[in-house]
Design a protein around this motif. Structure first.
Motif, PDB file in Angstrom:
ATOM      1  N   VAL A 184       0.808  -1.230   0.000  1.00 34.94           N
ATOM      2  CA  VAL A 184       0.000   0.000   0.000  1.00 34.94           C
ATOM      3  C   VAL A 184       0.840   1.277   0.000  1.00 34.94           C
ATOM      4  CG1 VAL A 184      -2.066  -0.993   1.050  1.00 34.94           C
ATOM      5  CG2 VAL A 184      -0.272  -0.073   2.523  1.00 34.94           C
ATOM      6  N   CYS A 185       2.117   1.159   0.273  1.00 34.76           N
ATOM      7  CA  CYS A 185       2.949   2.362   0.361  1.00 34.76           C
ATOM      8  C   CYS A 185       3.050   3.078  -0.994  1.00 34.76           C
ATOM      9  CB  CYS A 185       4.349   2.024   0.862  1.00 34.76           C
ATOM     10  SG  CYS A 185       5.381   3.512   1.002  1.00 34.76           S
TER      11      CYS A 185
ATOM     12  N   CYS B  64       2.149   9.327   5.452  1.00 36.45           N
ATOM     13  CA  CYS B  64       0.745   9.358   5.036  1.00 36.45           C
ATOM     14  C   CYS B  64      -0.127   8.434   5.905  1.00 36.45           C
ATOM     15  CB  CYS B  64       0.610   8.973   3.569  1.00 36.45           C
ATOM     16  SG  CYS B  64       1.003   7.245   3.213  1.00 36.45           S
TER      17      CYS B  64
ATOM     18  N   LYS C 254      -0.831   5.199   5.449  1.00 35.57           N
ATOM     19  CA  LYS C 254      -1.537   4.096   4.782  1.00 35.57           C
ATOM     20  C   LYS C 254      -1.118   2.743   5.342  1.00 35.57           C
ATOM     21  CE  LYS C 254      -2.990   6.058   0.439  1.00 35.57           C
ATOM     22  NZ  LYS C 254      -2.883   6.090  -1.017  1.00 35.57           N
TER      23      LYS C 254
ATOM     24  N   LYS D 160      -2.736   1.941   8.718  1.00 37.82           N
ATOM     25  CA  LYS D 160      -4.103   1.435   8.596  1.00 37.82           C
ATOM     26  C   LYS D 160      -4.117   0.000   8.123  1.00 37.82           C
ATOM     27  CE  LYS D 160      -6.916   5.491   7.782  1.00 37.82           C
ATOM     28  NZ  LYS D 160      -7.434   6.359   6.724  1.00 37.82           N
ATOM     29  N   GLU D 161      -3.191  -0.339   7.236  1.00 40.05           N
ATOM     30  CA  GLU D 161      -3.198  -1.661   6.610  1.00 40.05           C
ATOM     31  C   GLU D 161      -2.628  -2.757   7.507  1.00 40.05           C
ATOM     32  OE1 GLU D 161      -4.669  -2.000   3.756  1.00 40.05           O
ATOM     33  OE2 GLU D 161      -4.210  -4.101   3.321  1.00 40.05           O
TER      34      GLU D 161
END
Lengths: 70, 203
Positions: A27-28, A51, A53, A56-57
């Motif tokens: 996701v990065c 960010c 992301k 969250k993942e």
């Protein structure tokens, strides 16, 4: 004139409990994370924009955002 | 982000599960998900399978992530602790050997073929519709039933934790993941001397 220190957020991995699954890598958006030798996720500070992301993942929730002074 | 061919590996996982409902002998294909991760980690010293090719992981992130069937909450901290991960690995391997033992019993004619799939190591679900006789010996069929039980159980468990926690929660305690990480750990310890300062192993 007083200099204002810039504050930046960056991802930090708690390596001891990282499963090295690589979900964060997928996701990065800046390609800032790699899985180091199948052991843990390693964040490259020069690429991470904070960010969040990956935070969250991460299924193990071992990534946090921490403030660093640039 | 650019789509790769391996981004569609979830189809393999899904098709595998569906095929098991029609003919149990397809369960043998699942051995690929067992040997490829081990092979890749032994050869490359990385968790390349988990990181890139795991169809089940992709399936969970699709159902839980894109389709939104996940609460996306944090997993209880004990799940990511080494004692739990290794404990689950040992439990899983024990169940695996028990399954091999059952296969052996059928092979040595000590027991007859049981056409059941055991879900979550407890619930014996009749599965006779998926087998109507074949040219294969009974032990091979018994192994197929046993192996499919393992695959279905882990998928069900993964789906449950996907719903309650993050989509790929299964990856945290996946026995294959724990095993490949252990191999990587052993390999990196062995090669400590020739380790460079920071090896950017982009995946």
């Amino acid at each position: 004139m007083k200099q204002v220190k810039k504050r930046k957020r960056q991802a930090k991995v708690y390596k001891e409990e990282c499963a090295a699954c690589g979900c964060c890598v997928l996701v990065c958006p800046h390609d800032a994370i790699t899985v180091y030798k199948g052991l843990y996720a390693a964040v490259d500070e020069s690429f991470c924009m904070g960010c969040g992301k990956c935070v969250k993942e991460c299924p193990a929730s071992v990534i946090t955002l921490s403030e660093v002074t640039a | 982000m650019k789509k790769h061919r391996y981004d569609y590996l979830w189809i393999f996982s899904l098709v595998y599960l569906i095929l098991g409902f029609f003919n149990i002998l397809f369960a043998w294909i699942g051995l690929l998900c067992f040997f490829i991760p081990l092979f890749l980690s032994i050869v490359t010293g990385t968790k390349l399978y988990c990181n890139r090719y795991c169809g089940r992981g992709r399936l969970f992130s699709l159902i839980g992530g894109k389709l939104g069937l996940s609460r996306k909450k944090d997993i209880p901290p004990f799940v990511r602790k080494p004692w739990f991960r290794y404990g689950f690995l040992i439990f899983f391997l024990t169940m695996f050997f028990l399954m091999l033992w059952n296969t052996w019993l059928v092979f040595s004619d000590a027991r007859s073929l049981k056409e059941v799939v055991t879900v979550l190591w407890t619930f014996k679900v009749p599965w006779h519709w998926a087998y109507r006789g074949s040219i294969f010996p009974d032990w091979a069929v018994q192994f197929a039933f046993g192996f499919y039980s393992i695959m279905l159980t882990s998928t069900v468990l993964g789906l449950i934790t996907m719903i309650f926690f993050k989509p790929r929660s299964w990856c945290v305690y996946c026995p294959m993941g724990t095993m490949t990480q252990l191999i990587c750990r052993l390999k990196s310890k062995g090669g400590m001397k020739r380790r460079t300062d920071f090896d950017r192993n982009r995946i």
